[in-house]
Design a protein around this motif. Structure first.
Motif, short mmCIF file in Angstrom:
data_model
loop_
_atom_site.label_atom_id
_atom_site.label_comp_id
_atom_site.label_asym_id
_atom_site.label_seq_id
_atom_site.Cartn_x
_atom_site.Cartn_y
_atom_site.Cartn_z
N GLY A 36 -33.67 87.25 8.23
CA GLY A 36 -33.28 86.13 7.39
C GLY A 36 -31.97 86.41 6.66
N PRO A 37 -31.18 85.39 6.38
CA PRO A 37 -29.90 85.61 5.68
C PRO A 37 -30.08 86.16 4.28
N GLN A 38 -31.29 86.04 3.74
CA GLN A 38 -31.57 86.54 2.40
C GLN A 38 -32.11 87.97 2.42
N ASP A 39 -32.25 88.58 3.60
CA ASP A 39 -32.92 89.86 3.74
C ASP A 39 -31.93 91.02 3.89
N PHE A 40 -32.25 92.14 3.24
CA PHE A 40 -31.47 93.36 3.36
C PHE A 40 -32.44 94.53 3.46
N ARG A 41 -32.12 95.50 4.29
CA ARG A 41 -33.06 96.57 4.61
C ARG A 41 -32.89 97.78 3.68
N ASP A 42 -33.98 98.53 3.50
CA ASP A 42 -33.93 99.84 2.87
C ASP A 42 -33.39 100.84 3.89
N GLN A 43 -32.56 101.78 3.41
CA GLN A 43 -31.99 102.79 4.29
C GLN A 43 -31.79 104.09 3.51
N MET A 44 -31.62 105.16 4.25
CA MET A 44 -31.31 106.46 3.66
C MET A 44 -30.46 107.24 4.64
N ALA A 45 -29.42 107.91 4.16
CA ALA A 45 -28.52 108.65 5.05
C ALA A 45 -28.22 110.04 4.50
N ILE A 46 -28.00 110.95 5.44
CA ILE A 46 -27.56 112.32 5.14
C ILE A 46 -26.21 112.52 5.81
N GLN A 47 -25.30 113.19 5.13
CA GLN A 47 -23.94 113.35 5.64
C GLN A 47 -23.53 114.81 5.61
N ASP A 76 -31.13 100.12 -1.44
CA ASP A 76 -32.30 99.37 -1.88
C ASP A 76 -32.12 97.92 -1.45
N GLY A 77 -32.86 97.51 -0.42
CA GLY A 77 -32.71 96.16 0.11
C GLY A 77 -33.01 95.08 -0.91
N SER A 78 -33.96 95.32 -1.80
CA SER A 78 -34.32 94.30 -2.79
C SER A 78 -33.19 94.07 -3.79
N ASN A 79 -32.27 95.03 -3.88
CA ASN A 79 -31.11 94.90 -4.77
C ASN A 79 -29.88 94.39 -4.01
#
Length: 231
Positions: free
Chosen positions: A28-39, A209-212
């Protein structure tokens, strides 16, 4: 909270952080996912590059876990949670030149795949789940707007959202994400970070934080830390 361990052949990373909401789709256009990355810096000599995705002449290797890819695992529908599952009552038309009765092309993996899915036909790992080996993507960057998927994916991982808090040894009492990643200590890919016995290496972290409504450069980041490999 982050922990790293090795068995002499592989290196593993365990990450745990508080997240009040589960965000695992961008359909959905209102949706954003949670993610985590290591670099990690690819070059092991000199000072590490800029911690925000490296810089020109300072390539970084990024392992990015993706809650949406985690949702795709085991969905049983083309290996991808798609518009059909997000909106089960959706109405859709036939594709151009598609025979009456629905999808018949043998090279399709679902309604959203086939001749008119430019992402799959261009080899985009975001569109084609068959190019993934887990919910973690192996990437490189040389600064802003240079993030590139590696042609060889060799980092595996898994994630679990715990709505009632971490079950064992976690960081938080409330809802949390627990993510693990693993890769062999060394590879044949010159774009990969290499881990050798007794060496130290810089490492940095990022969380979305997808909810943010966090995505792309909108995220929580760390500075460089130094990790030490055992002898």
């Amino acid at each position: 909270m982050v922990k790293m361990a090795t068995n002499g052949q592989d290196i593993g990373v365990w990450a745990n952080w508080g997240d009040q909401t589960l965000n695992n789709t961008t359909i959905g256009p209102q949706d954003f996912r949670d993610q985590m990355a290591i670099q990690f810096p690819v070059q092991d000599a000199g000072a590490p590059p800029f911690q925000c995705m490296g810089q020109s002449g300072g390539t970084v290797n990024i392992w990015r876990w993706n809650a949406e890819w985690q949702k795709d695992l085991g969905t049983g529908v083309a290996g991808m949670w798609d518009v059909d599952q997000q909106y089960p009552s959706i109405a859709w038309d036939y594709y151009y030149e598609e025979p009456s009765g629905g999808v018949t092309y043998t090279n399709r993996t679902g309604r959203s795949a086939g001749p008119f899915n430019e992402g799959i036909w261009s080899g985009n790992i975001m569109s084609d789940p068959s190019l993934r080996i887990s919910s973690v993507e192996d990437l490189n960057a040389n600064g802003f707007s240079t993030l590139t998927t590696q042609s060889t994916q060799n980092v595996v991982g898994n994630g679990l959202w715990e709505p009632y808090g971490a079950l064992k040894g976690g960081c938080c009492n409330g809802p949390t994400w627990r993510v693990v990643m693993k890769r062999s200590l060394t590879t044949d890919d010159p774009n990969d970070v290499q881990f050798t016995s007794g060496s130290s290496f810089p490492v940095a972290f990022a969380v979305w934080d997808g909810s943010n409504v966090e995505r792309n450069g909108m995220k929580g980041i760390s500075t460089w830390f130094t990790a030490q490999m055992p002898n």
